[in-house]
Design an enzyme around this catalytic site. Structure first.
Site, PDB file in Angstrom:
ATOM      1  N   ARG A 215       0.840  -1.189   0.000  1.00  0.00           N
ATOM      2  CA  ARG A 215       0.000   0.000   0.000  1.00  0.00           C
ATOM      3  C   ARG A 215       0.879   1.243   0.000  1.00  0.00           C
ATOM      4  NH1 ARG A 215      -2.264  -3.563   3.851  1.00  0.00           N
ATOM      5  NH2 ARG A 215      -4.401  -4.217   3.388  1.00  0.00           N
ATOM      6  N   HIS A 314      -3.108   2.212  -5.628  1.00  0.00           N
ATOM      7  CA  HIS A 314      -3.945   1.044  -5.320  1.00  0.00           C
ATOM      8  C   HIS A 314      -4.177   0.199  -6.570  1.00  0.00           C
ATOM      9  CE1 HIS A 314      -6.124  -0.886  -2.125  1.00  0.00           C
ATOM     10  NE2 HIS A 314      -7.177  -1.064  -2.910  1.00  0.00           N
ATOM     11  N   TYR A 349      -9.145 -11.176  -7.113  1.00  0.00           N
ATOM     12  CA  TYR A 349      -8.088 -11.229  -8.112  1.00  0.00           C
ATOM     13  C   TYR A 349      -8.070 -12.561  -8.873  1.00  0.00           C
ATOM     14  CZ  TYR A 349      -6.794  -7.375  -5.151  1.00  0.00           C
ATOM     15  OH  TYR A 349      -6.828  -6.222  -4.414  1.00  0.00           O
TER      16      TYR A 349
END
Length: 374
Positions: A215, A314, A349
């Site tokens: 992140r 992101h 994902y």
């Protein structure tokens, strides 16, 4: 619990904001500080500020300032008034550019409902007056429904896939920044001068996002002592202040090494173990890069690569996650790498049903073309 720079900034902002809040909000924050992050509480108190300002503007309270709003206003708040506040939130226009507005996302309104529910729950069940009773009992927020965002896992996964680099585009993007971006800048321009100064640093940042999935807050809080070039791993501070160690693509570590080779001279920086890795050149001394600065540089380079598609850190994280899942098929490895605690989040994902549907559509298209030829 480890604290990041962002948490310290949020803690300071929270302390300042609480000063203009009613005393019972200050008590709420003090009660929750040990179980909720200062970032979460800051967002909650900002929501309370908006709510209290609305109560004043609508004449629901006679208080002249937020600090003066008594508990009785919350205790006697009518259901219609509570509903009207959330209608106001849903229907207001948010300025996104000079000539463009948009309506708030449902998830944003839901967060404000959750914030107020938390405050009202605290005031009606977790407080105690001189008689040993809660401050009040009537909780109007229990009657407010959360409008859940109805979206299948497949739809969410498909939405992500349209906003990230596909196939080998991530590698092509890094090649573009390394070899082509400068050529698009006018000779002698400030943009070209600054790019040449920051090229190695910016490349290292982009490469690390695409080579680790961390992140933005984890990246900006990296210290020199957190880098292990022998094992190609880095130590990060996850959400909630949890420390973690994760592997990084070796090529990304090499890009960081290239940056460190010029870091001291170009940014007049020291090499103490506790120094931040990614810094900017100040007028007197270097300073650690802020999250917003990193977000801006990612947007700048991705927009230059694809003029109609700027991206955020992101989205680079999503790109890495998708590539890792395609390469390994190991959802638990993905969870560990991204710092996820839920398989449902990690599953975004990996969407085999969507992939099967796309392949079926391709085959049906081939069949149609074949029939048309016949």
């Amino acid at each position: 619990m480890a604290e990041t720079r962002q948490h310290k900034v949020h803690q300071k902002k929270l302390q300042e904001l609480v000063k203009i809040m009613p005393y019972y909000v200050g008590e709420y924050v003090d009660d929750k500080l040990d179980t909720r992050s200062s970032s979460t509480l800051l967002n909650y108190v900002l929501d309370y500020k908006m709510f209290f300002e609305w109560l004043i503007s609508e004449g629901i309270t006679e208080a002249a300032t937020i600090k003066e709003i008594p508990l009785s206003v919350l205790e006697k708040l009518k259901l219609d008034d509570a509903k009207n506040f959330f209608k106001y939130l849903q229907r207001r226009d948010i300025q996104v550019s000079k000539n463009e507005t948009k309506k708030p996302e449902k998830i944003s309104v839901n967060r404000k409902i959750s914030a107020l529910r938390s405050l009202f729950h605290y005031l009606t069940t977790q407080t105690e007056n001189d008689e040993g009773e809660p401050y009040f009992y009537r909780n109007v927020m229990l009657k407010i429904e959360v409008n859940k965002v109805k979206e299948t896992l497949g739809a969410r996964a498909s939405k992500i896939s349209t906003k990230i680099f596909q196939n080998n585009d991530d590698a092509s993007f890094l090649w573009f920044v390394r070899n082509q971006y400068e050529k698009n800048l006018p000779d002698g321009s400030r943009k070209r001068i600054f790019f040449k100064r920051d090229k190695e640093r910016d490349l290292a940042i982009l490469s690390l996002f695409l080579g680790s999935g961390i992140r933005v807050n984890e990246l900006t809080n990296l210290r020199l002592k957190d880098l292990d070039f022998e094992l190609n791993i880095i130590s990060v501070i996850r959400k909630g202040g949890k420390k973690d160690t994760i592997p990084v693509v070796p090529e990304a570590m090499r890009d960081i090494r290239d940056y460190l080779d010029i870091r001291s001279e170009r940014y007049k920086a020291t090499n103490e173990d506790s120094d931040y890795v990614f810094i900017s050149k100040g007028s007197t001394s270097p300073s650690p890069l802020a999250n917003r600065s990193v977000e801006s540089l990612v947007k700048k380079y991705t927009k230059a690569y694809k003029s109609n598609k700027s991206m955020s850190p992101h989205k680079l994280r999503h790109t890495y996650a998708t590539n890792l899942m395609e390469e390994t098929g190991d959802i638990h490895l993905l969870m560990r790498q991204l710092g996820h605690s839920s398989t449902s989040t990690a599953a975004l994902y990996s969407n085999p049903d969507q992939e099967k549907a796309q392949e079926a559509a391709r085959q049906l298209g081939l069949r149609r073309n074949q029939l048309n030829k016949d």
